[in-house]
Design an enzyme around this catalytic site. Sequence first.
Site, PDB file in Angstrom:
ATOM      1  N   GLU A  93       0.814  -1.220   0.000  1.00  0.00           N
ATOM      2  CA  GLU A  93       0.000   0.000   0.000  1.00  0.00           C
ATOM      3  C   GLU A  93       0.850   1.275   0.000  1.00  0.00           C
ATOM      4  O   GLU A  93       0.789   2.087   0.930  1.00  0.00           O
ATOM      5  CB  GLU A  93      -0.920   0.019   1.219  1.00  0.00           C
ATOM      6  CG  GLU A  93      -1.921  -1.114   1.255  1.00  0.00           C
ATOM      7  CD  GLU A  93      -2.911  -0.985   2.419  1.00  0.00           C
ATOM      8  OE1 GLU A  93      -2.781  -0.052   3.232  1.00  0.00           O
ATOM      9  OE2 GLU A  93      -3.830  -1.822   2.487  1.00  0.00           O
ATOM     10  N   GLU A 105      -5.199  -8.759   1.415  1.00  0.00           N
ATOM     11  CA  GLU A 105      -5.727  -8.375   2.738  1.00  0.00           C
ATOM     12  C   GLU A 105      -7.216  -8.111   2.632  1.00  0.00           C
ATOM     13  O   GLU A 105      -7.671  -7.421   1.705  1.00  0.00           O
ATOM     14  CB  GLU A 105      -5.074  -7.090   3.271  1.00  0.00           C
ATOM     15  CG  GLU A 105      -3.719  -7.253   3.868  1.00  0.00           C
ATOM     16  CD  GLU A 105      -3.163  -5.953   4.455  1.00  0.00           C
ATOM     17  OE1 GLU A 105      -3.933  -5.186   5.079  1.00  0.00           O
ATOM     18  OE2 GLU A 105      -1.962  -5.713   4.270  1.00  0.00           O
TER      19      GLU A 105
HETATM   20  C1  BG6 Z   1      -3.891  -2.362   5.920  1.00  0.00           C
HETATM   21  C2  BG6 Z   1      -2.431  -2.422   6.309  1.00  0.00           C
HETATM   22  O1  BG6 Z   1      -4.130  -1.214   5.202  1.00  0.00           O
HETATM   23  O2  BG6 Z   1      -4.823  -2.314   6.952  1.00  0.00           O
HETATM   24  C3  BG6 Z   1      -2.180  -3.104   7.647  1.00  0.00           C
HETATM   25  O3  BG6 Z   1      -1.664  -3.039   5.303  1.00  0.00           O
HETATM   26  C4  BG6 Z   1      -3.213  -2.643   8.654  1.00  0.00           C
HETATM   27  O4  BG6 Z   1      -0.870  -2.843   8.051  1.00  0.00           O
HETATM   28  C5  BG6 Z   1      -4.595  -3.036   8.133  1.00  0.00           C
HETATM   29  O5  BG6 Z   1      -2.979  -3.105   9.951  1.00  0.00           O
HETATM   30  C6  BG6 Z   1      -5.741  -2.733   9.083  1.00  0.00           C
HETATM   31  O6  BG6 Z   1      -5.791  -1.384   9.409  1.00  0.00           O
HETATM   32  P1  BG6 Z   1      -5.720  -0.893  10.908  1.00  0.00           P
HETATM   33  O7  BG6 Z   1      -5.483   0.574  10.811  1.00  0.00           O
HETATM   34  O8  BG6 Z   1      -7.046  -1.185  11.516  1.00  0.00           O
HETATM   35  O9  BG6 Z   1      -4.602  -1.617  11.564  1.00  0.00           O
END
Ligand code: BG6
Length: 458
Positions: free
Chosen positions: A165, A363
């Site tokens: 990202e 993800e």
């Molecule tokens: C993604 C990232 O955008 O979202 C992760 O690659 C991140 O590193 C995940 O942890 C979830 O977001 P957050 O802010 O709730 O941890």
Amino acid sequence: MIQFPKDFLWGSSTSGVQSEGYVAQDGKGESNWDYWFKKEPYKFHQGIGPQKASTFYENYVEDIEFLEKTGHTAFRTSIQWSRLMPNGVGEVNQQAVVFYRDMFKRIIDKNIKLIVNLYHFDIPYALQKNGGWENKETVYAYAEYAKECFALFGDLVDTWITFNEPYVPVECGYLYQYHYPCKVDAKAAVQVAYNTQLASALAIKHCHEQHAHHRISIVLNLTPAYPRSQHPEDVKAAHIAELFQARSFLDPSVKGEYPQELIDILKEHQLMPEYTQDELRVIKENTVDFLGVNYYQPLRVAAPKYAPHPNSPFFPEHYYDHYVMPGRKMNPHRGWEIYERGIYDIAMNIKNNYGNIDWILTENGMGVEGEEKYCVDGIIQDDYRIDFFKGHLIELHRAIQDGANCQGYLVWTFIDCWSWLNAYKNRYGLVSLDLQTQQKTIKKSGYWFKELSQNNGF
Ligand code: BG6
């Protein structure tokens, strides 16, 4: 029964910073996150930084057992540049080499497809101090670091990611002040984005030169931008939002070129980065072998209500307002909309506009606060997470039926981990983490995920 294609990958993603933690004498150098936490701990949720994370550095041997127990056939993590090369350049930390090699080996010994990311929001502070990604020297330092990784681990790893990202550090670090160095400087943001893209292309080049059969990609959050209505001004706003948020990295990564409309906007605002024709050639000639796509929430926009003040610093939002769709479904813990259909739209965009390149959903997940209250007989009954996965998998499956080339589904995340802005507030894991005892316990979703993987569907 929803059945996925043969050899479809099932697994999860994590990052070095969010899982490893660090211990005395491990030889790790300071990263931007370590430095920022030391300097301004009050900016971190409950004053908790990445020191411990989920203690993967100390406990990876036992943790890897959970990969198997939750049905993983694929796993993505990242190398911490500051662990491998404490000063960003030069000397390699041999303890890090031992750790990463042993960890990688144990994962592949379990027949789990390993995907290794070189950069997940973390840069050695030694480089950040000298301008970080604003400085072109960082591009060449990163290229050397990538080369080192391909040489040190290339016998174990054959599938790589250059950046996770990359738009996030650009917007959070140089526009909206959520990440260090917390600047508001669109000119720097554009230079950082361009330098990151160049670094990604150089890593691809070196990877292919060092190991012709290896595959390398970039992971992008390809949030579709949905217009409030079909009014031409709303549609235009969505189009421009997507130019910034998705196409700024998607087009050069897959097609080797920036969208002309984006260049025109940057020129109009005197925001063009410093670049050379040779660099553009490197970007053109070194595109990704496949794509990683992270998806959590859609982007909804409307035509801007007001013209920007002439003295306001530039933000992409000069061209659009964020829009809250009435009746949207929400994950209230993270404040993110849940819109499963987004996956289908991303898949069709890749199919129709990006040569139907191979991709993996790298993800997708649901962060929930206070999960202890769903604990029955020691196991978190996270049915909401299973429903979240199912909803998205239905759309992914529909896209595959319609010709999308998606080859795997990785959830965020394996074991509950530390988050950049929320520390341990929202839990995403298939495995829960007790912060006091460090005990790790498979959640209901973890057992469900194993069945999903074994049945290759649900
Ligand atoms: C993604 C990232 O955008 O979202 C992760 O690659 C991140 O590193 C995940 O942890 C979830 O977001 P957050 O802010 O709730 O941890």
